[in-house]
Scaffold this motif. Sequence first.
Motif, PDB file in Angstrom:
ATOM      1  N   ALA A 162      26.055 -74.225 -43.284  1.00  0.00           N
ATOM      2  CA  ALA A 162      26.438 -75.632 -43.227  1.00  0.00           C
ATOM      3  C   ALA A 162      26.320 -76.209 -44.629  1.00  0.00           C
ATOM      4  N   GLY A 163      27.447 -76.553 -45.214  1.00  0.00           N
ATOM      5  CA  GLY A 163      27.449 -77.100 -46.570  1.00  0.00           C
ATOM      6  C   GLY A 163      27.352 -78.609 -46.513  1.00  0.00           C
ATOM      7  N   ASP A 164      28.226 -79.296 -47.240  1.00  0.00           N
ATOM      8  CA  ASP A 164      28.131 -80.751 -47.277  1.00  0.00           C
ATOM      9  C   ASP A 164      29.220 -81.440 -46.466  1.00  0.00           C
ATOM     10  N   PHE A 165      29.859 -80.710 -45.564  1.00  0.00           N
ATOM     11  CA  PHE A 165      30.832 -81.331 -44.652  1.00  0.00           C
ATOM     12  C   PHE A 165      30.076 -81.685 -43.379  1.00  0.00           C
ATOM     13  N   ARG A 166      29.719 -82.961 -43.246  1.00  0.00           N
ATOM     14  CA  ARG A 166      28.949 -83.362 -42.072  1.00  0.00           C
ATOM     15  C   ARG A 166      29.152 -84.837 -41.788  1.00  0.00           C
ATOM     16  N   LEU A 167      28.837 -85.204 -40.552  1.00  0.00           N
ATOM     17  CA  LEU A 167      28.880 -86.611 -40.162  1.00  0.00           C
ATOM     18  C   LEU A 167      27.458 -87.089 -39.944  1.00  0.00           C
ATOM     19  N   MET A 168      27.173 -88.299 -40.428  1.00  0.00           N
ATOM     20  CA  MET A 168      25.820 -88.857 -40.259  1.00  0.00           C
ATOM     21  C   MET A 168      25.921 -90.274 -39.727  1.00  0.00           C
ATOM     22  N   SER A 169      24.965 -90.657 -38.904  1.00  0.00           N
ATOM     23  CA  SER A 169      24.958 -92.024 -38.393  1.00  0.00           C
ATOM     24  C   SER A 169      24.385 -92.964 -39.459  1.00  0.00           C
ATOM     25  N   ARG A 170      24.550 -94.233 -39.264  1.00  0.00           N
ATOM     26  CA  ARG A 170      24.012 -95.234 -40.192  1.00  0.00           C
ATOM     27  C   ARG A 170      22.501 -95.063 -40.369  1.00  0.00           C
ATOM     28  N   ALA A 171      21.797 -94.731 -39.271  1.00  0.00           N
ATOM     29  CA  ALA A 171      20.333 -94.574 -39.353  1.00  0.00           C
ATOM     30  C   ALA A 171      19.966 -93.492 -40.358  1.00  0.00           C
ATOM     31  N   VAL A 172      20.693 -92.366 -40.318  1.00  0.00           N
ATOM     32  CA  VAL A 172      20.406 -91.260 -41.238  1.00  0.00           C
ATOM     33  C   VAL A 172      20.713 -91.680 -42.675  1.00  0.00           C
ATOM     34  N   VAL A 173      21.866 -92.319 -42.860  1.00  0.00           N
ATOM     35  CA  VAL A 173      22.282 -92.714 -44.215  1.00  0.00           C
ATOM     36  C   VAL A 173      21.288 -93.713 -44.811  1.00  0.00           C
ATOM     37  N   ASP A 174      20.789 -94.619 -43.994  1.00  0.00           N
ATOM     38  CA  ASP A 174      19.805 -95.590 -44.496  1.00  0.00           C
ATOM     39  C   ASP A 174      18.531 -94.885 -44.961  1.00  0.00           C
ATOM     40  N   VAL A 175      18.108 -93.874 -44.185  1.00  0.00           N
ATOM     41  CA  VAL A 175      16.911 -93.123 -44.603  1.00  0.00           C
ATOM     42  C   VAL A 175      17.193 -92.399 -45.925  1.00  0.00           C
ATOM     43  N   LEU A 176      18.357 -91.742 -46.012  1.00  0.00           N
ATOM     44  CA  LEU A 176      18.700 -91.009 -47.243  1.00  0.00           C
ATOM     45  C   LEU A 176      18.726 -91.955 -48.443  1.00  0.00           C
ATOM     46  N   ASN A 177      19.290 -93.144 -48.233  1.00  0.00           N
ATOM     47  CA  ASN A 177      19.390 -94.098 -49.342  1.00  0.00           C
ATOM     48  C   ASN A 177      18.034 -94.620 -49.791  1.00  0.00           C
ATOM     49  N   SER A 178      17.057 -94.518 -48.913  1.00  0.00           N
ATOM     50  CA  SER A 178      15.740 -95.038 -49.287  1.00  0.00           C
ATOM     51  C   SER A 178      14.869 -93.979 -49.978  1.00  0.00           C
ATOM     52  N   LEU A 179      15.368 -92.727 -50.044  1.00  0.00           N
ATOM     53  CA  LEU A 179      14.553 -91.670 -50.655  1.00  0.00           C
ATOM     54  C   LEU A 179      14.578 -91.791 -52.179  1.00  0.00           C
ATOM     55  N   PRO A 180      13.418 -91.747 -52.831  1.00  0.00           N
ATOM     56  CA  PRO A 180      13.398 -91.893 -54.283  1.00  0.00           C
ATOM     57  C   PRO A 180      13.632 -90.586 -55.056  1.00  0.00           C
ATOM     58  N   GLU A 181      13.820 -89.481 -54.318  1.00  0.00           N
ATOM     59  CA  GLU A 181      13.941 -88.167 -54.971  1.00  0.00           C
ATOM     60  C   GLU A 181      15.045 -88.153 -56.038  1.00  0.00           C
ATOM     61  N   PRO A 182      14.753 -87.626 -57.236  1.00  0.00           N
ATOM     62  CA  PRO A 182      15.761 -87.682 -58.290  1.00  0.00           C
ATOM     63  C   PRO A 182      16.986 -86.798 -58.031  1.00  0.00           C
ATOM     64  N   ARG A 183      16.780 -85.577 -57.521  1.00  0.00           N
ATOM     65  CA  ARG A 183      17.941 -84.690 -57.304  1.00  0.00           C
ATOM     66  C   ARG A 183      17.907 -84.108 -55.906  1.00  0.00           C
ATOM     67  N   PRO A 184      18.228 -84.905 -54.909  1.00  0.00           N
ATOM     68  CA  PRO A 184      18.158 -84.372 -53.539  1.00  0.00           C
ATOM     69  C   PRO A 184      19.268 -83.349 -53.299  1.00  0.00           C
ATOM     70  N   VAL A 185      18.935 -82.322 -52.525  1.00  0.00           N
ATOM     71  CA  VAL A 185      19.968 -81.376 -52.093  1.00  0.00           C
ATOM     72  C   VAL A 185      20.214 -81.705 -50.632  1.00  0.00           C
ATOM     73  N   TYR A 186      21.290 -82.421 -50.363  1.00  0.00           N
ATOM     74  CA  TYR A 186      21.466 -83.027 -49.038  1.00  0.00           C
ATOM     75  C   TYR A 186      21.531 -82.027 -47.900  1.00  0.00           C
ATOM     76  N   ARG A 187      22.105 -80.831 -48.168  1.00  0.00           N
ATOM     77  CA  ARG A 187      22.234 -79.871 -47.063  1.00  0.00           C
ATOM     78  C   ARG A 187      20.864 -79.398 -46.568  1.00  0.00           C
ATOM     79  N   LEU A 188      19.814 -79.629 -47.388  1.00  0.00           N
ATOM     80  CA  LEU A 188      18.452 -79.293 -46.952  1.00  0.00           C
ATOM     81  C   LEU A 188      17.691 -80.541 -46.516  1.00  0.00           C
ATOM     82  N   VAL A 189      17.930 -81.660 -47.229  1.00  0.00           N
ATOM     83  CA  VAL A 189      17.191 -82.884 -46.913  1.00  0.00           C
ATOM     84  C   VAL A 189      17.570 -83.388 -45.520  1.00  0.00           C
ATOM     85  N   VAL A 190      18.872 -83.380 -45.204  1.00  0.00           N
ATOM     86  CA  VAL A 190      19.312 -83.945 -43.921  1.00  0.00           C
ATOM     87  C   VAL A 190      18.671 -83.221 -42.732  1.00  0.00           C
ATOM     88  N   PRO A 191      18.757 -81.866 -42.656  1.00  0.00           N
ATOM     89  CA  PRO A 191      18.084 -81.233 -41.507  1.00  0.00           C
ATOM     90  C   PRO A 191      16.569 -81.428 -41.518  1.00  0.00           C
TER      91      PRO A 191
END
Length: 333
Positions: A162-191
């Motif tokens: 699973a690469g970076d082709f995915r659908l996320m709800s607003r709740a997930v995106v809000d959490v991601l946007n609040s993370l202070p991590e400098p270089r997040p790797v989303y395919r690992l952070v999201v799961p």
Amino acid sequence: MPRSLESPLTLSVVTPMFNEREAVDHFVARLRPVLDGLGETYEVVAVDDGSTDATVARLLQLRADWPALRVVSLRRNVGHQTALRAGLKSARGDYVVSIDADLQDPPETIGEMLAKARADEVDVVYGVRSDRSTDSSFKRNTAGLYYWTMRRMVGPWVNDQAGDFRLMSRAVVDVLNSLPEPRPVYRLVVPSLGFSSAEVAYVREERVAGETKYPLSRMIRLTFDSVTGFSAAPLRIATWLGLLSFLICVGLIVTGLVAWGSGGVVPGWTSLYIAVLLLGGVQLICLGLLGEYVGRIYMATQHRPPYLVGFDSDTDTTPIEAAEREESELPVV
Ligand code: UDP
Ligand code: MG
């Protein structure tokens, strides 16, 4: 249904683009009918990751005919994951889909993802590559190794393929946007967040035009970020190697003393030479590992913005330098 100011947005499609002038027309031509056919309000957030070709100029031309196409242009190239981060921050939809601009991820799957998210009431729908035969065998093997390592080092919840082709709800995106991590790797952070999820299989297609923007050096960078962002296990390698070296040294000391006592001391050049080289190598590896983590801490303490938006077509009207780049500089598609 494109976006109108009165109605809230159901869907944002976020696409990082780096020098994708050759792919952008194909992308828009295939994406638009799919999104129009969904019957939902939507926006497409095209994040220009500091392209040096006429990607932005072409996007702005296409936008004239498709107002739902929003152009967010970053001041310089910051890399795929950080460009994605800029896109997630800009996106306003209740659902956000991230997709590559080169049509390797089929836009038709977006409808399937949205339907699945609603039917199963899940927050994330991963696009899982069921067939990668269009990728080079080098890419397939390195990607296979990457996912295998990550599942072992980071956790079994990392989805295979699973690469970076995915659908996320607003709740997930809000959490991601609040993370202070400098270089997040989303395919690992999201799961890792543990939101409810489902999967949709798709066939990885061939890049529609242009070259890959992921050379080996960037793949290695992604791997380092993936490992150091999630696991301190490599730091423990130093401890185990140190322990092993210590035990070997104890053995050597005993042998040395016995040889000295029996008077049979021989010129031990080879053993000394090997020991010095081996220990030097082990120490350098351990220092390098430490350096990777110290580097991440250093970056995090600087608190510099990971990207800067130079232009957002929804709020800015001033043309930017990138948009003025001549269309005639382009290869004809
Ligand atoms: N990309 C980006 N910034 C970069 C490199 C890539 O925004 O520094 C985008 C690129 O335009 C594409 C996506 O990331 O939309 C995936 O890149 P690419 O298709 O080149 O990678 P590959 O599929 O070969 O792994
Ligand atoms: Mg690609």
